[in-house]
Motif scaffolding. Sequence first.
Motif, short mmCIF file in Angstrom:
data_model
loop_
_atom_site.label_atom_id
_atom_site.label_comp_id
_atom_site.label_asym_id
_atom_site.label_seq_id
_atom_site.Cartn_x
_atom_site.Cartn_y
_atom_site.Cartn_z
N LEU A 197 61.95 90.20 28.47
CA LEU A 197 61.88 91.66 28.55
C LEU A 197 61.56 92.26 27.19
O LEU A 197 60.70 93.14 27.07
CB LEU A 197 63.22 92.20 29.06
N GLN A 198 62.25 91.80 26.15
CA GLN A 198 62.02 92.33 24.80
C GLN A 198 60.60 92.03 24.32
O GLN A 198 59.95 92.88 23.70
CB GLN A 198 63.05 91.74 23.84
N ARG A 199 60.11 90.85 24.62
CA ARG A 199 58.75 90.49 24.22
C ARG A 199 57.72 91.38 24.93
O ARG A 199 56.73 91.82 24.33
CB ARG A 199 58.48 89.02 24.52
N ASN A 200 57.97 91.63 26.22
CA ASN A 200 57.06 92.51 26.97
C ASN A 200 57.08 93.92 26.41
O ASN A 200 56.03 94.56 26.27
CB ASN A 200 57.43 92.52 28.45
N LEU A 201 58.28 94.43 26.11
CA LEU A 201 58.39 95.77 25.56
C LEU A 201 57.74 95.85 24.18
O LEU A 201 57.14 96.87 23.82
CB LEU A 201 59.87 96.19 25.47
N ALA A 202 57.85 94.78 23.41
CA ALA A 202 57.19 94.74 22.09
C ALA A 202 55.67 94.76 22.27
O ALA A 202 54.95 95.43 21.52
CB ALA A 202 57.63 93.50 21.32
N GLN A 203 55.17 94.03 23.27
CA GLN A 203 53.74 94.00 23.55
C GLN A 203 53.22 95.39 23.89
O GLN A 203 52.10 95.77 23.54
CB GLN A 203 53.47 93.04 24.72
N LEU A 204 54.08 96.18 24.54
CA LEU A 204 53.69 97.53 24.95
C LEU A 204 53.99 98.58 23.90
O LEU A 204 53.71 99.76 24.11
CB LEU A 204 54.42 97.89 26.26
N PHE A 207 59.35 98.23 21.69
CA PHE A 207 60.44 97.48 21.06
C PHE A 207 59.97 97.00 19.69
O PHE A 207 59.03 96.21 19.60
CB PHE A 207 60.83 96.30 21.95
N GLN A 208 60.61 97.49 18.62
CA GLN A 208 60.14 97.20 17.27
C GLN A 208 60.97 96.13 16.56
O GLN A 208 60.58 95.65 15.50
CB GLN A 208 60.17 98.49 16.43
N ALA A 209 62.12 95.76 17.14
CA ALA A 209 63.00 94.77 16.49
C ALA A 209 62.58 93.35 16.86
O ALA A 209 61.66 93.14 17.65
CB ALA A 209 64.44 95.03 16.89
N ASN A 210 63.27 92.36 16.27
CA ASN A 210 63.02 90.96 16.63
C ASN A 210 63.65 90.66 17.99
O ASN A 210 64.82 90.97 18.21
CB ASN A 210 63.64 90.01 15.58
N PRO A 211 62.89 90.06 18.92
CA PRO A 211 63.47 89.68 20.20
C PRO A 211 64.56 88.62 20.01
O PRO A 211 64.32 87.58 19.40
CB PRO A 211 62.28 89.10 20.98
N VAL A 223 63.84 100.58 26.82
CA VAL A 223 63.67 100.65 28.28
C VAL A 223 63.63 102.10 28.73
O VAL A 223 62.79 102.49 29.57
CB VAL A 223 64.80 99.89 28.99
N VAL A 224 64.51 102.93 28.19
CA VAL A 224 64.56 104.35 28.57
C VAL A 224 63.22 105.03 28.26
O VAL A 224 62.69 105.80 29.07
CB VAL A 224 65.72 105.07 27.85
N ALA A 234 65.11 107.19 34.15
CA ALA A 234 65.32 106.79 32.75
C ALA A 234 66.80 106.55 32.47
O ALA A 234 67.48 107.35 31.82
CB ALA A 234 64.76 107.87 31.82
N ASN A 235 67.31 105.41 32.97
CA ASN A 235 68.73 105.08 32.79
C ASN A 235 68.95 103.83 31.93
O ASN A 235 70.08 103.44 31.69
CB ASN A 235 69.40 104.88 34.16
N GLY A 236 67.88 103.21 31.47
CA GLY A 236 68.02 102.03 30.62
C GLY A 236 68.39 100.77 31.37
O GLY A 236 68.67 99.74 30.75
#
Length: 410
Positions: A197-204, A207-211, A223-224, A234-236
């Motif tokens: 999930l974190q990697r996908n959000l970073a791709q988009l 998500f700016q932190a390290n997965p 996610v929100v 938008a509930n996260g």
Amino acid sequence: MRLLSVALTLAFLNTVGQALALERGNSGPQVTSVQRCLQRLGYYNGPINGNFGPLTENAVKRFQQAKKIPAIGQVGPQTQRALQAACQSRQSKSSSSNVLKVGSRGAAVTQLQQSLRTLGYYKGPITGYFGQETEQAVIRFQQSKKLQADGIAGTNTLQVIRTNLASRPNNNSVGGGTDKYPNALNEGDAGPQVLQLQRNLAQLGYFQANPTGNFGSVTKDAVVRFQRDYGLTANGIVDGQTWTAISTNANYANNNNSACSPTSGFICLGENSPRVVAVQQSLRQQGFFNREITGYYGTETRDAVAQFQQTAGLNPTGFVDFQTWQALGLTNNNSTGGENPNIENRYVVIVPIRDANTLEQVRQFVPQAFAVKSRLGDYVNAGAFRDRPQAERRSSQLRDRGFDARVEYF
């Protein structure tokens, strides 16, 4: 009110054939009517401003090609009659206000595109605009379900889409555990699915932190933001709908961005630079981008670029190559002080490309520099100027930093 607008559009179209052909450079209410008709038919997605510019010309050409009319980009009597007939037909088929069709915009279209992508019928970007690509996806779905294949998402089609989504196996199961939301990923969860999930959000670009695989407050905030941008609750909490939306958009971004090489001078996902500011400003001026000007090339900017490219008759890759840069009306001067983009700039500062790092090294000092392929050798365009002394100053500054810069006249 909508019927009155359509009637006025058709009335104006009737007068086009009685006058000279409309063409690039014309302006006025007749051009406005043509733009509205082309927009309703899905050929035009630019601003309705009454100015017959390159976007309107390209839309006219695509309409003419579809109708087997010589694609000259002018609206003469034959094209006028075809436009009038097509707009009347479109209006009669979609008189209900409870349908989604070509020209529709908003959260309902966003949801439709996400649903069709989940079901495997839509492969394009999630833009919230119902264009030809969305229309074709609706037609494919209708054909597969033995519905009337008119490309209009009415009550019956939308209900069948919802039924098919509800019948998908494991529609709401993406996680596990014994927490408050056992069938969803949420704050406090950990594991390989959170890592993906974190990697996908970073791709988009969310998500700016390290997965890490740990679902904390940073992941929840990402996610929100994604849910808010894509019209989801938008509930996260990453339920099946949010998981599908994130993963399919990440796959789309990955597949399309794989052809985007920053070393070639393209603007790709993840870039943060003055060049992106120029792109976002141009997109906003032309009605394709209504977000904050940040200089960051995330998914919202990518989708706006893809929408612009489709309207301009370019390949909707979602990244900015030199052709798209020019179509946006940009030059190498948009982010540079002392250069006038309204005057032809023929003195170009070039730096021969010696290795794969040359472009990025030049961009440390000239952020909007881009690579150019030439029969005489590839080079970096580090600025174009009207006056040679200005170009020589830029060249001297780059030579002082160790670059083999020179000035050429084009």
